[in-house]
Scaffold this motif. Sequence first.
Motif, PDB file in Angstrom:
ATOM      1  N   ASN A  25     122.970  42.817  37.524  1.00 24.73           N
ATOM      2  CA  ASN A  25     121.866  43.548  38.143  1.00 24.73           C
ATOM      3  C   ASN A  25     120.539  42.792  38.113  1.00 24.73           C
ATOM      4  O   ASN A  25     119.577  43.225  38.741  1.00 24.73           O
ATOM      5  CB  ASN A  25     121.689  44.906  37.448  1.00 24.73           C
ATOM      6  N   ARG A  27     118.545  42.568  35.589  1.00 22.40           N
ATOM      7  CA  ARG A  27     117.581  43.437  34.930  1.00 22.40           C
ATOM      8  C   ARG A  27     117.552  43.197  33.433  1.00 22.40           C
ATOM      9  O   ARG A  27     118.556  42.801  32.836  1.00 22.40           O
ATOM     10  CB  ARG A  27     117.943  44.903  35.169  1.00 22.40           C
ATOM     11  N   TRP A  48     120.574  52.353  39.649  1.00 23.13           N
ATOM     12  CA  TRP A  48     121.037  51.551  38.506  1.00 23.13           C
ATOM     13  C   TRP A  48     120.481  52.078  37.200  1.00 23.13           C
ATOM     14  O   TRP A  48     121.159  52.062  36.168  1.00 23.13           O
ATOM     15  CB  TRP A  48     120.698  50.068  38.703  1.00 23.13           C
TER      16      TRP A  48
ATOM     17  N   ALA B   3     126.425  47.975  42.137  1.00 21.47           N
ATOM     18  CA  ALA B   3     125.370  47.692  41.162  1.00 21.47           C
ATOM     19  C   ALA B   3     125.259  48.829  40.152  1.00 21.47           C
ATOM     20  O   ALA B   3     125.084  48.595  38.953  1.00 21.47           O
ATOM     21  CB  ALA B   3     124.040  47.481  41.886  1.00 21.47           C
ATOM     22  N   SER B   4     125.391  50.067  40.627  1.00 25.12           N
ATOM     23  CA  SER B   4     125.319  51.204  39.711  1.00 25.12           C
ATOM     24  C   SER B   4     126.506  51.215  38.761  1.00 25.12           C
ATOM     25  O   SER B   4     126.362  51.518  37.577  1.00 25.12           O
ATOM     26  CB  SER B   4     125.273  52.519  40.493  1.00 25.12           C
ATOM     27  N   ALA B   7     125.869  48.617  36.131  1.00 27.86           N
ATOM     28  CA  ALA B   7     124.847  49.077  35.185  1.00 27.86           C
ATOM     29  C   ALA B   7     125.417  50.151  34.263  1.00 27.86           C
ATOM     30  O   ALA B   7     125.116  50.172  33.060  1.00 27.86           O
ATOM     31  CB  ALA B   7     123.637  49.623  35.950  1.00 27.86           C
ATOM     32  N   ALA B  70     122.314  41.314  42.791  1.00 27.43           N
ATOM     33  CA  ALA B  70     120.885  41.551  43.036  1.00 27.43           C
ATOM     34  C   ALA B  70     120.263  40.276  43.582  1.00 27.43           C
ATOM     35  O   ALA B  70     120.810  39.188  43.400  1.00 27.43           O
ATOM     36  CB  ALA B  70     120.197  41.983  41.751  1.00 27.43           C
TER      37      ALA B  70
END
Lengths: 141, 147
Positions: A25, A27, A48, B3-4, B7, B70
């Motif tokens: 991600n 992040r 997310w 992406a979710s 995560a 991303a």
Amino acid sequence: MNSYLLPLLGGVLIGVAASLLLLFNGRVAGISGILGGLLAPAPGEAGWRGAFLLGLAGGGVLLALVRPHAFGAPVVPGLGVAVVAGLLVGFGTRLGNGCTSGHGVCGLARGAGRSLVATLVFMATGALTVFVARHVVGGAP
Amino acid sequence: MKASLAAGLAGLLFAVGLGLGGMTDPAKVVGFLDVAGAWDPSLAFVMAGALGSHALLRRLILRRRRPVLAPAFPTAGTTRVDARLVAGAALFGVGWGLAGYCPGPALVVLPVGGATVLLFVVGMVVGMGAFRWWESRLTARTQAQPG
């Protein structure tokens, strides 16, 4: 198992999880930042963040099933103190831009001086608070 | 969607690490912070494991041009050590020492932890909201006074 081996393994899993979030991600796994950014999310930010936090809570359910003694009893002396502690943690982590994960793990791992300062400060005031609560007010030796 | 999912899995693994490491037991956290009493150093090992593995893996990950799902890696933010950083960390530490929960573990314990952790998390979210409100007022006031 050796009493320090399990904490070390738990720590490695935390580091790997933070690395996965970075790899997939892009992040930083700072929990207070992820939660704080969900209060009024910019477009494309809610998914997310919500998924990561749901994963955290899902991990709690999983742990309760396979390792229930991972959860000890609360240590706060009352529900009012729990609210005050939460307020301090919420306001403080947003003001200081990070918590144990964002500064203490991710920030230190990239060698950020800011995060070193923050980590030393929250460890110090945390230790001071425990000292006052336990040994001054609480009367422990 | 992908992406979710990624995560969510990262969050799940993060929670398992916190649980195995002992961070979801507030008595252990307070024992780590109790340097004047029967100090429990085990959380230092959690920190060492997390720091060591993440420091190593992030170096490898950052060799890539971009994350898998991303557009870009995070850019380095400010490096300034200011009063906000110190005051915020200080307040956070007091709350951490009082309850033995920092944000991650509190959210892991939330679905199974009862009233105490629920009220802690409510307080935490209200505290974050209060910061937003305070900061927006501060910004509005600064903009209202030119020069």
